[in-house]
Design a protein around this motif. Structure first.
Motif, short mmCIF file in Angstrom:
data_model
loop_
_atom_site.label_atom_id
_atom_site.label_comp_id
_atom_site.label_asym_id
_atom_site.label_seq_id
_atom_site.Cartn_x
_atom_site.Cartn_y
_atom_site.Cartn_z
N TYR A 50 0.77 -1.25 0.07
CA TYR A 50 0.07 -0.03 -0.11
C TYR A 50 0.95 1.23 -0.24
CZ TYR A 50 -3.94 2.65 1.31
OH TYR A 50 -5.38 3.62 1.30
N LEU A 51 1.74 1.35 -0.94
CA LEU A 51 2.62 2.57 -1.09
C LEU A 51 2.13 3.66 -1.58
CD1 LEU A 51 5.93 0.53 -2.18
CD2 LEU A 51 5.74 1.79 -0.07
N ASN A 52 0.80 3.60 -2.10
CA ASN A 52 0.08 4.83 -2.28
C ASN A 52 -0.50 5.62 -1.40
OD1 ASN A 52 -1.86 2.80 -2.19
ND2 ASN A 52 -2.89 3.22 -4.10
N ASN A 53 -0.48 5.14 -0.17
CA ASN A 53 -0.81 5.85 0.95
C ASN A 53 0.47 6.51 1.50
OD1 ASN A 53 -1.53 6.72 3.42
ND2 ASN A 53 -2.06 4.81 4.20
N GLN A 54 0.20 7.89 1.33
CA GLN A 54 1.49 8.64 1.72
C GLN A 54 2.21 8.19 3.27
OE1 GLN A 54 2.98 10.76 -0.24
NE2 GLN A 54 4.60 10.91 1.11
N PHE A 55 1.48 7.65 4.12
CA PHE A 55 1.98 7.44 5.41
C PHE A 55 3.16 6.55 5.39
CE2 PHE A 55 1.69 4.95 9.35
CZ PHE A 55 2.05 5.78 10.26
N TYR A 56 2.87 5.29 4.40
CA TYR A 56 4.09 4.49 4.38
C TYR A 56 5.32 5.00 3.53
CZ TYR A 56 0.88 1.41 6.70
OH TYR A 56 -0.13 1.01 7.79
N PRO A 57 5.03 6.01 2.52
CA PRO A 57 6.43 6.23 2.02
C PRO A 57 7.48 7.13 3.05
CG PRO A 57 5.06 6.36 0.43
CD PRO A 57 4.21 6.04 1.68
N ASP A 58 6.70 7.98 3.89
CA ASP A 58 7.02 8.66 4.82
C ASP A 58 7.58 7.70 5.93
OD1 ASP A 58 6.20 10.89 3.72
OD2 ASP A 58 4.56 11.11 5.17
N VAL A 59 7.33 6.48 6.39
CA VAL A 59 7.75 5.52 7.12
C VAL A 59 8.97 5.06 6.62
CG1 VAL A 59 7.23 3.54 8.30
CG2 VAL A 59 5.56 5.04 8.31
N LEU A 60 8.99 4.75 5.34
CA LEU A 60 10.11 3.99 4.61
C LEU A 60 11.35 5.15 4.69
CD1 LEU A 60 11.22 1.55 3.03
CD2 LEU A 60 10.32 2.80 1.17
N GLU A 61 11.03 6.21 4.60
CA GLU A 61 12.25 7.22 4.65
C GLU A 61 12.85 7.50 6.03
OE1 GLU A 61 12.90 11.77 3.31
OE2 GLU A 61 11.04 10.96 3.40
N ALA A 62 11.98 7.60 7.07
CA ALA A 62 12.27 7.82 8.31
C ALA A 62 13.16 6.34 8.80
CB ALA A 62 11.16 7.96 9.34
N LEU A 63 12.52 5.24 8.42
CA LEU A 63 13.19 3.91 8.89
C LEU A 63 14.50 3.76 8.32
CD1 LEU A 63 12.44 1.43 10.59
CD2 LEU A 63 11.45 0.47 8.41
N ASP A 100 16.44 6.26 7.30
CA ASP A 100 17.49 7.27 8.09
C ASP A 100 17.96 6.53 9.34
OD1 ASP A 100 17.24 8.91 5.86
OD2 ASP A 100 15.81 10.30 6.76
N ARG A 101 17.00 6.06 10.09
CA ARG A 101 17.35 5.72 11.32
C ARG A 101 18.16 4.36 11.51
NH1 ARG A 101 14.94 9.68 11.91
NH2 ARG A 101 13.64 10.49 13.76
N LEU A 102 18.05 3.65 10.69
CA LEU A 102 18.75 2.30 10.31
C LEU A 102 20.07 2.31 9.66
CD1 LEU A 102 16.15 -0.10 9.25
CD2 LEU A 102 17.24 -0.22 11.25
N GLN A 103 20.14 3.40 8.71
CA GLN A 103 21.28 3.79 8.28
C GLN A 103 22.39 4.39 9.33
OE1 GLN A 103 21.29 6.18 4.70
NE2 GLN A 103 20.02 4.64 3.61
N ALA A 104 22.03 5.21 10.24
CA ALA A 104 22.55 5.83 11.16
C ALA A 104 23.17 4.61 12.25
CB ALA A 104 21.85 6.69 12.02
N GLN A 105 22.51 3.42 12.00
CA GLN A 105 23.23 2.26 12.99
C GLN A 105 24.04 1.15 12.04
OE1 GLN A 105 22.62 1.88 16.08
NE2 GLN A 105 21.30 3.62 16.58
N GLY A 106 24.16 1.67 10.93
CA GLY A 106 25.22 0.95 9.98
C GLY A 106 24.33 -0.26 9.21
N TYR A 107 23.06 0.11 9.17
CA TYR A 107 22.06 -1.09 8.56
C TYR A 107 21.58 -0.26 7.13
CZ TYR A 107 22.64 -4.21 12.33
OH TYR A 107 23.19 -5.24 13.33
N GLN A 108 21.37 -1.13 6.18
CA GLN A 108 20.59 -0.77 5.02
C GLN A 108 19.34 -1.50 4.97
OE1 GLN A 108 21.84 1.66 2.99
NE2 GLN A 108 23.67 1.64 4.26
N ILE A 109 18.47 -1.15 4.08
CA ILE A 109 17.05 -1.31 3.89
C ILE A 109 17.09 -2.18 2.48
CG2 ILE A 109 14.78 -0.77 3.30
CD1 ILE A 109 14.60 1.15 5.61
N LEU A 110 16.47 -3.56 2.62
CA LEU A 110 16.11 -4.24 1.43
C LEU A 110 14.63 -4.34 1.28
CD1 LEU A 110 17.20 -5.70 -1.23
CD2 LEU A 110 17.15 -7.96 0.49
N LEU A 111 13.99 -3.71 0.41
CA LEU A 111 12.64 -3.44 0.31
C LEU A 111 11.82 -4.50 -0.64
CD1 LEU A 111 9.89 -1.68 0.86
CD2 LEU A 111 10.33 -0.43 -1.11
#
Length: 338
Positions: free
Chosen positions: A71-84, A86-97
């Motif tokens: 459900y990525l056409n709901n703007q809530f989830y792209p915002d979640v993905l961006e924030a998540l 950012d936070r994980l990269q700060a911990q040395g992790y990358q996201i695989l979507l």
């Protein structure tokens, strides 16, 4: 012939050991400033980049967190993905979507996810079966459900206070003198929809009102368009509609204004849930219950770090409170103080 630059090449040019090169490119590893400077200079000269896949074979940690999201056409989830991210990269992790079917459990997608040797999984706007959750736990891969809950006591979850949000909206509408409220549901089986509707119905009952009129929009724009038409064609047309998310509330406003010629909020109050960016656009000015997106993401990352460090930690669910953002799409009670 092109040959990939290796850590051995960097070590030779820098005059250090290969293990020193590895430490320089390992987040948090101990290395002297002098060694770091020599290694980074040599790496820059040679164009060296660490091989994350090779390192994962040695450390048995990929430093990749899988995110299964629907459900990525709901703007809530792209915002979640961006924030998540950012936070994980700060911990040395990358996201695989991975994208999932919002109408079904994510088990088939997660079968693919587990082949990538990810360190953890975040499920957003989707769910999984208890059987697959147990399989992930046995493999030492923590799974956190984001904006979803489950009856499985062994699953980790982070949500907003959906029931309290629905209750606050009912209280607001009742205080504003609305007597024919309606609810446009999202996905019937989702915990978010269930809890928002439960809180809304409970709040109306406490105000002495009957259960709301109801239609189902499946959390989609198109579904909400048809649900709004069903409600507004009734002889006892509602004077307020609470939509289970902002995406549907925007559709509801479009239909009310452009198909039925209604003024919002004079003829019809509309309220959403999530407080996504378009809710704040002047053309919608949508009253919405704001989900605490950044605190929810922070709690998710905190739980992931804890569980990757110690997989034996007991499961826990985090529920974070939001707040009703009153704007121009709903009639404001004269004495409303929040």
């Amino acid at each position: 012939m092109f040959r990939r630059v290796t850590a051995t090449d960097v070590a030779r040019l820098a005059g250090t050991s290969q293990s020193a090169v590895s430490r320089v490119f390992t987040p948090g590893a101990s290395v002297s400033p002098e060694t770091r400077e020599k290694v980074t200079a040599a790496a820059a000269q040679l164009g060296y980049r660490p091989n994350a896949i090779a390192r994962s074979l040695i450390t048995r940690r990929s430093r990749i967190v899988a995110v299964a999201m629907a459900y990525l056409n709901n703007q809530f989830y792209p915002d979640v993905l961006e924030a998540l991210s950012d936070r994980l990269q700060a911990q040395g992790y990358q996201i695989l979507l991975f994208t999932a079917d919002r109408h079904a459990a994510a088990d088939p997608v997660l079968e693919q996810v587990m082949r990538y040797q990810v360190d953890a999984i975040v499920l957003a706007s989707t769910s999984l079966s208890s059987a697959f959750a147990r399989e992930c736990r046995q493999a030492g891969v923590p799974v956190v459900m984001f904006n979803r809950t489950t009856d499985d006591p062994d699953l980790l979850s982070v949500t907003g206070d959906n029931e309290q949000g629905g209750h606050a909206i009912a209280r607001f509408l009742a205080a504003g003198g609305h007597r024919r409220p309606a609810f446009i549901a999202g996905l019937e089986a989702s915990s978010t929809n269930r809890d928002r509707e439960l809180g809304f119905t409970r709040g109306l009952a406490e105000a002495g009102q009957a259960a709301p009129l109801r239609a189902v929009g499946h959390y989609s724009y198109e579904g909400a368009v048809e649900a709004t038409r069903q409600l507004l064609r009734r002889d006892d047309r509602p004077d307020a509609i609470f939509c289970a998310n902002d995406h549907m509330a925007i559709a509801c406003m479009d239909v009310a204004r452009h198909e039925f010629g209604l003024a919002v909020p004079e003829d019809l109050s509309v309220i959403g849930f999530d407080d996504v960016g378009p809710a704040r656009w002047p053309s919608y000015d949508l009253t919405s219950y704001s989900q605490p997106l950044l605190p929810m993401v922070d709690a998710t990352v905190e739980i992931l770090m804890e569980c990757m460090e110690d997989p034996s930690r007991p499961a826990r669910g985090v529920v974070l409170k939001g707040s009703l953002m009153v704007r121009g799409s709903a009639r404001r009670p004269m004495d409303w103080g929040g």
